[in-house]
Design an enzyme around this catalytic site. Structure first.
Site, PDB file in Angstrom:
ATOM      1  N   ASP A  23       2.669   5.543  -2.720  1.00 14.90           N
ATOM      2  CA  ASP A  23       2.816   4.119  -3.031  1.00 14.90           C
ATOM      3  C   ASP A  23       4.063   3.915  -3.899  1.00 14.90           C
ATOM      4  O   ASP A  23       4.238   4.616  -4.899  1.00 14.90           O
ATOM      5  CB  ASP A  23       1.570   3.651  -3.790  1.00 14.90           C
ATOM      6  CG  ASP A  23       1.572   2.168  -4.123  1.00 14.90           C
ATOM      7  OD1 ASP A  23       2.543   1.464  -3.806  1.00 14.90           O
ATOM      8  OD2 ASP A  23       0.574   1.712  -4.720  1.00 14.90           O
ATOM      9  N   SER A  44      -4.189  -3.932  -6.535  1.00 12.09           N
ATOM     10  CA  SER A  44      -2.825  -4.436  -6.382  1.00 12.09           C
ATOM     11  C   SER A  44      -2.555  -5.579  -7.361  1.00 12.09           C
ATOM     12  O   SER A  44      -2.659  -5.394  -8.567  1.00 12.09           O
ATOM     13  CB  SER A  44      -2.588  -4.842  -4.923  1.00 12.09           C
ATOM     14  OG  SER A  44      -1.233  -5.075  -4.674  1.00 12.09           O
ATOM     15  N   HIS A  69      -0.020   2.383  -0.509  1.00 10.03           N
ATOM     16  CA  HIS A  69      -0.579   1.214  -1.159  1.00 10.03           C
ATOM     17  C   HIS A  69      -1.679   0.608  -0.278  1.00 10.03           C
ATOM     18  O   HIS A  69      -1.615   0.654   0.941  1.00 10.03           O
ATOM     19  CB  HIS A  69       0.531   0.175  -1.383  1.00 10.03           C
ATOM     20  CG  HIS A  69       0.158  -0.935  -2.288  1.00 10.03           C
ATOM     21  ND1 HIS A  69       0.113  -0.789  -3.661  1.00 10.03           N
ATOM     22  CD2 HIS A  69      -0.204  -2.220  -2.040  1.00 10.03           C
ATOM     23  CE1 HIS A  69      -0.238  -1.941  -4.204  1.00 10.03           C
ATOM     24  NE2 HIS A  69      -0.447  -2.816  -3.244  1.00 10.03           N
TER      25      HIS A  69
END
Length: 330
Positions: A251, A153, A281
Site C-alpha cells: 500500500d 482508509s 490498499h
C-alpha cells in the site's frame, strides 16, 4: 513479497478507469451496484437502522448486534472511501464481520460526504455519533467498558482525528482506536515516505491517484496542514486511546500508518502495528473473504478483548522513526 495471487488475478480483470475527471455520482452508483442482496450477507442477531441526534444534526447509523446478550462493548465504525465514496451499504459486510469477530455491538456511521458537505462535516458526524453512543449506553446495552472506534482508509483518518478531538475536549470514554490502512498525511508528497514510491503502481490504489481521489475533500475546506485532516501532524500524542494500526505491505499509505503507530508508542500509548503481507490498499473491504485477510477482524477482536493492550510491532520491517519523522516534515 508479491501481491497475493488472487488479488492480482482480480485486479487484472478490472477495466482501466474512464478518461477525464472523477465523477462522484457515477462512482457511487457503481459501488451501490456491487452491494450483495440481504440474503447473501453474514447473519447476525439483529441489524437495525437508526438516527443519532448530534449537536450538528441527525446522522444515520446502522446498529449491528452479534448475539443475544445482556450487555456489549460498543464499537463505532467509520467507513472508507476517500471522503466522497462509501456508505452504510457498501461497508455493511465490514461492519457485520467486525461485530461477529469482536462480540461488540457495532454502530456504523453514515456521515456526510464531500464534495456536497465541506470539512469538517464528516468529522463532526463521526465525533457526534461517538458522543451519542456514550450518552445512550443504557438503550444500547453498553457494558460500560469498551467504547472503541474503528475505520478503514479515510475512515481511519477520522478515527485518529476523533480520538484526538475527544482527548482535547476532555471526553475520555474512548478506550481503543483501530485503523485499517489509514490515510494520515494528506500532503501526498511522493518523496515523503518510501512506500509512496515503492508501491506507486500495480497494487490497486496508486500513488498518482491519491491527489485526485482526495481532491473533493481537500478542495472543500480540508487543509492538509491541519492535524484534524492529517493526524500524523499532531505533535503531542500522549493520552490517546490504545491503538491497533493494520497496514498492507504493498500500500502506498503503508509507512505513514506504521510511523503513526511508532509515534504513539513513543508517546506512551499502547499501540500495535500489524503489516499484512501481499496486501495492497483496501484489502479489508475488498478481500477479507480470503482467510489471510479475514484475520484482520480476528486480530481486532483479540485487541479489543484483551485485558491490557500490548505495544508491539508485528510482521513489519519499519524504517527508522527519525528518518520517517523527517520525511513527514517534522
Amino acid at each position: 513479497m508479491a501481491l497475493h495471487p488472487e488479488i492480482a488475478r482480480i485486479l487484472g480483470t478490472l477495466p482501466p478507469p474512464p478518461p477525464g475527471p472523477l465523477n462522484p455520482g457515477a462512482m457511487r452508483a457503481g459501488e451501490a451496484a456491487q452491494v450483495p442482496p440481504l440474503e447473501d450477507r453474514l447473519p447476525l442477531y439483529s441489524v437495525e437502522d437508526a438516527t443519532a441526534a448530534t449537536p450538528t444534526g441527525d446522522v444515520p447509523v446502522r446498529i449491528y448486534t452479534p448475539v443475544d446478550a445482556d450487555a456489549y462493548g460498543l464499537l463505532v465504525y467509520f467507513h472508507g472511501g476517500a471522503f466522497f465514496l462509501g456508505s452504510l451499504d457498501t461497508h455493511d459486510h465490514v461492519a457485520r464481520a467486525l461485530a461477529k469477530e469482536t462480540g461488540h455491538k457495532v454502530i456504523s456511521v453514515g456521515y456526510r460526504l464531500a464534495p456536497e458537505s465541506a470539512f469538517p462535516a464528516g468529522l463532526e458526524d463521526c465525533y457526534g455519533v461517538v458522543r451519542w453512543a456514550a450518552g445512550h449506553g443504557e438503550s444500547l446495552n453498553w457494558d460500560g467498558k469498551n467504547l472503541a472506534i474503528a475505520g478503514d482508509s479515510s475512515g481511519g483518518t477520522f478515527v485518529a482525528a476523533v480520538a484526538a478531538k475527544a482527548h482535547d475536549d476532555g471526553f475520555d470514554a474512548i478506550t481503543h482506536q483501530v485503523m485499517f490502512y489509514p490515510s494520515l498525511d494528506l500532503d501526498f508528497d511522493e518523496d515523503r515516505y518510501p512506500s509512496m514510491r515503492e508501491n506507486a503502481v500495480g497494487y490497486g490504489l496508486e500513488t498518482a491517484g491519491l491527489k485526485p481521489f482526495n481532491s473533493f475533500y481537500l478542495e472543500n475546506g480540508a487543509d492538509p496542514a491541519d492535524p484534524l485532516v492529517s493526524p500524523i501532524k499532531r505533535e503531542d500524542l500522549t493520552g490517546l486511546p490504545a491503538a491497533l494500526v493494520i497496514t498492507g505491505e504493498l500500500d502506498p499509505l503503508r509507512d505513514e500508518g506504521e510511523l503513526y503507530g511508532q509515534r504513539l508508542t513513543v508517546a506512551g500509548v499502547p499501540a500495535t502495528v500489524s503489516r499484512y503481507a501481499g496486501a495492497g490498499h483496501g484489502f479489508v473491504q475488498h478481500f477479507s473473504w480470503l482467510p489471510e485477510y479475514h484475520r484482520a477482524f480476528e486480530e481486532t477482536g483479540a485487541f479489543l478483548n484483551a485485558e491490557i493492550p500490548n505495544a508491539e510491532i508485528l510482521n513489519a520491517e519499519i524504517p527508522n522513526a527519525e528518518i520517517l519523522n523527517a520525511q513527514a516534515g517534522r
